[in-house]
Design a protein around this motif. Structure first.
Motif, PDB file in Angstrom:
ATOM      1  N   LEU A  82       0.855  -1.193   0.000  1.00  0.00           N
ATOM      2  CA  LEU A  82       0.000   0.000   0.000  1.00  0.00           C
ATOM      3  C   LEU A  82       0.885   1.234   0.000  1.00  0.00           C
ATOM      4  N   ALA A  83       0.752   2.069  -1.021  1.00  0.00           N
ATOM      5  CA  ALA A  83       1.464   3.349  -1.025  1.00  0.00           C
ATOM      6  C   ALA A  83       0.512   4.407  -0.486  1.00  0.00           C
ATOM      7  N   VAL A  84       0.917   5.122   0.553  1.00  0.00           N
ATOM      8  CA  VAL A  84       0.067   6.129   1.183  1.00  0.00           C
ATOM      9  C   VAL A  84       0.463   7.502   0.657  1.00  0.00           C
ATOM     10  N   VAL A  85      -0.479   8.168  -0.033  1.00  0.00           N
ATOM     11  CA  VAL A  85      -0.186   9.479  -0.609  1.00  0.00           C
ATOM     12  C   VAL A  85      -1.140  10.522  -0.028  1.00  0.00           C
ATOM     13  N   GLU A  86      -0.754  11.794  -0.163  1.00  0.00           N
ATOM     14  CA  GLU A  86      -1.608  12.860   0.356  1.00  0.00           C
ATOM     15  C   GLU A  86      -2.792  13.123  -0.571  1.00  0.00           C
ATOM     16  N   GLU A  87      -2.532  13.174  -1.894  1.00  0.00           N
ATOM     17  CA  GLU A  87      -3.555  13.616  -2.834  1.00  0.00           C
ATOM     18  C   GLU A  87      -3.638  12.684  -4.047  1.00  0.00           C
ATOM     19  N   PRO A  88      -4.792  12.679  -4.737  1.00  0.00           N
ATOM     20  CA  PRO A  88      -4.893  11.876  -5.966  1.00  0.00           C
ATOM     21  C   PRO A  88      -3.800  12.207  -6.986  1.00  0.00           C
ATOM     22  N   LEU A  89      -3.372  13.480  -7.056  1.00  0.00           N
ATOM     23  CA  LEU A  89      -2.324  13.845  -8.019  1.00  0.00           C
ATOM     24  C   LEU A  89      -1.000  13.175  -7.679  1.00  0.00           C
ATOM     25  N   ASP A  90      -0.763  12.908  -6.384  1.00  0.00           N
ATOM     26  CA  ASP A  90       0.463  12.219  -5.979  1.00  0.00           C
ATOM     27  C   ASP A  90       0.408  10.766  -6.462  1.00  0.00           C
ATOM     28  N   LEU A  91      -0.787  10.175  -6.358  1.00  0.00           N
ATOM     29  CA  LEU A  91      -1.005   8.817  -6.873  1.00  0.00           C
ATOM     30  C   LEU A  91      -0.674   8.776  -8.366  1.00  0.00           C
ATOM     31  N   MET A  92      -1.162   9.765  -9.099  1.00  0.00           N
ATOM     32  CA  MET A  92      -0.902   9.804 -10.542  1.00  0.00           C
ATOM     33  C   MET A  92       0.591   9.904 -10.828  1.00  0.00           C
ATOM     34  N   ALA A  93       1.318  10.681 -10.003  1.00  0.00           N
ATOM     35  CA  ALA A  93       2.762  10.839 -10.204  1.00  0.00           C
ATOM     36  C   ALA A  93       3.459   9.485 -10.057  1.00  0.00           C
ATOM     37  N   ILE A  94       3.036   8.708  -9.068  1.00  0.00           N
ATOM     38  CA  ILE A  94       3.650   7.381  -8.868  1.00  0.00           C
ATOM     39  C   ILE A  94       3.258   6.449 -10.012  1.00  0.00           C
ATOM     40  N   GLU A  95       1.995   6.525 -10.460  1.00  0.00           N
ATOM     41  CA  GLU A  95       1.557   5.698 -11.597  1.00  0.00           C
ATOM     42  C   GLU A  95       2.396   5.988 -12.836  1.00  0.00           C
ATOM     43  N   ARG A  96       2.750   7.261 -13.022  1.00  0.00           N
ATOM     44  CA  ARG A  96       3.524   7.627 -14.216  1.00  0.00           C
ATOM     45  C   ARG A  96       4.915   7.008 -14.237  1.00  0.00           C
ATOM     46  N   THR A  97       5.459   6.637 -13.071  1.00  0.00           N
ATOM     47  CA  THR A  97       6.772   5.984 -13.074  1.00  0.00           C
ATOM     48  C   THR A  97       6.680   4.620 -13.753  1.00  0.00           C
ATOM     49  N   GLY A  98       5.483   4.011 -13.707  1.00  0.00           N
ATOM     50  CA  GLY A  98       5.273   2.728 -14.371  1.00  0.00           C
ATOM     51  C   GLY A  98       5.888   1.538 -13.653  1.00  0.00           C
ATOM     52  N   ILE A  99       6.522   1.750 -12.484  1.00  0.00           N
ATOM     53  CA  ILE A  99       7.189   0.608 -11.819  1.00  0.00           C
ATOM     54  C   ILE A  99       6.447   0.121 -10.586  1.00  0.00           C
ATOM     55  N   TYR A 100       5.424   0.855 -10.149  1.00  0.00           N
ATOM     56  CA  TYR A 100       4.737   0.446  -8.927  1.00  0.00           C
ATOM     57  C   TYR A 100       3.538  -0.429  -9.264  1.00  0.00           C
ATOM     58  N   ARG A 101       3.486  -1.622  -8.690  1.00  0.00           N
ATOM     59  CA  ARG A 101       2.406  -2.548  -9.001  1.00  0.00           C
ATOM     60  C   ARG A 101       1.478  -2.791  -7.814  1.00  0.00           C
ATOM     61  N   GLY A 102       1.699  -2.059  -6.723  1.00  0.00           N
ATOM     62  CA  GLY A 102       0.860  -2.253  -5.543  1.00  0.00           C
ATOM     63  C   GLY A 102      -0.393  -1.400  -5.594  1.00  0.00           C
ATOM     64  N   ARG A 103      -1.046  -1.269  -4.462  1.00  0.00           N
ATOM     65  CA  ARG A 103      -2.234  -0.426  -4.376  1.00  0.00           C
ATOM     66  C   ARG A 103      -1.936   0.849  -3.601  1.00  0.00           C
ATOM     67  N   TYR A 104      -2.971   1.666  -3.408  1.00  0.00           N
ATOM     68  CA  TYR A 104      -2.764   2.988  -2.806  1.00  0.00           C
ATOM     69  C   TYR A 104      -3.703   3.234  -1.636  1.00  0.00           C
ATOM     70  N   HIS A 105      -3.394   4.299  -0.898  1.00  0.00           N
ATOM     71  CA  HIS A 105      -4.336   4.841   0.077  1.00  0.00           C
ATOM     72  C   HIS A 105      -4.163   6.351   0.052  1.00  0.00           C
TER      73      HIS A 105
END
Lengths: 200, 200
Positions: free
Chosen positions: A84-107
């Motif tokens: 689980l990657a814990v981020v402050e905002e949905p835009l932070d989630l998008m930034a991690i998604e853009r790296t293309g290397i994270y395959r886990g989920r978010y909070h």
């Protein structure tokens, strides 16, 4: 002599001005641009604004913005439920998604602890995170809050709250940004880069 | 992995991105800001956008944006009908209104002659200006187009078109901007300031 500006024009200028980073001058410029643009331009923007809230909600699991609940990431069997990657905002989630290397989920916390702004732990989705960890499959929680005072305070608070769950809690690495120039890096970043140095 | 962004969100980001000066990053930031703001914020902006075109039109005399036709300036008996200030855009009209010293009326061209952009005299309200001067009470036309190549070309064209009407045609003064620093003034401005120097 502002009577020369018709009310529908001033109303839109006012509405634009309330957006963050949009001052009265930019708001005027946008409004007069729309006045000259084809009708379906402003109507399309209005429609998109109406749909934004009407068609979206927060995912009941991770609190990301979504149309379907649970969201596509939470419901995907290809995403690793043990991380689980814990981020402050949905835009932070998008930034991690853009790296293309994270395959886990978010909070998504929807903010960070900030006593100055009157934002405490109860204003964030921290209780929901702890419940999710206690009742879910997560084996590692990666705290990906912003690298600053508020993000650090939030990270420490979450770490303490998750301690009883005896789960692996990690934090994103701190150091020199790629492409940066040592000469222009602020000293706090350089300090963290020295502290976190690794063997070659 | 943009599948993580719901369509209503991407649609609004796209709509914002089409506005001048708004890039994809700003568009995202505005959209996520609205997602967190109260519903009536985005709905109010949508309403203002819908009203903009529905409730306004161009004044049939001066082509400024207006609710009532003719506009408040054209229909006001306090405004001097013998003077017409010719501007490119409604925002230019507002700039002159803000000085508080102009008591005449206006004529909005809705652009400037620009061969590069394929904008010729027939795309502007120049024919309407000539008709208005021929059939109206104007004794002086102040050409207040922008101080640049396109504005100058437009001014020269209008001057030629108005020549048969044997009316006074003037242009806004060119020179140093108040509060500016001679050191940083571009040489064309400085040249015009020298050419237009006046006795003390």
């Amino acid at each position: 002599m502002s009577s020369a500006i018709p009310e529908p024009v001033t109303k839109l200028i006012e509405a634009f001005s309330r957006l963050p980073g949009v001052g009265p001058k930019t708001a005027s410029r946008l409004t007069y641009y729309l006045l000259r643009a084809p009708d379906d331009f402003s109507l399309g923007l209005a429609q998109a604004l109406n749909n934004l809230k009407a068609q979206t909600r927060f995912c009941s699991a991770c609190f990301n913005i979504t149309v379907a609940d649970p969201c596509l990431i939470c419901s995907s069997s290809e995403r690793d439920a043990s991380m689980l990657a814990v981020v402050e905002e949905p835009l932070d989630l998008m930034a991690i998604e853009r790296t293309g290397i994270y395959r886990g989920r978010y909070h998504v916390l929807h903010g960070a602890i900030s006593p100055v702004d009157g934002i405490g732990p109860d204003d964030l989705k921290i209780r929901e995170l702890v419940d999710r960890v206690q009742n879910g499959q997560a084996r590692e929680v990666i705290i990906a809050t912003n690298p600053g005072m508020e993000g650090d305070a939030t990270a420490m608070y979450i770490q303490r709250e998750l301690a009883p769950a005896s789960i692996k809690v990690t934090r994103l690495a701190r150091g020199l940004p790629t492409g940066g120039d040592l000469e222009y890096v602020d000293s706090v970043t350089l300090m963290r880069a020295l502290e976190g140095r690794s063997d070659l």
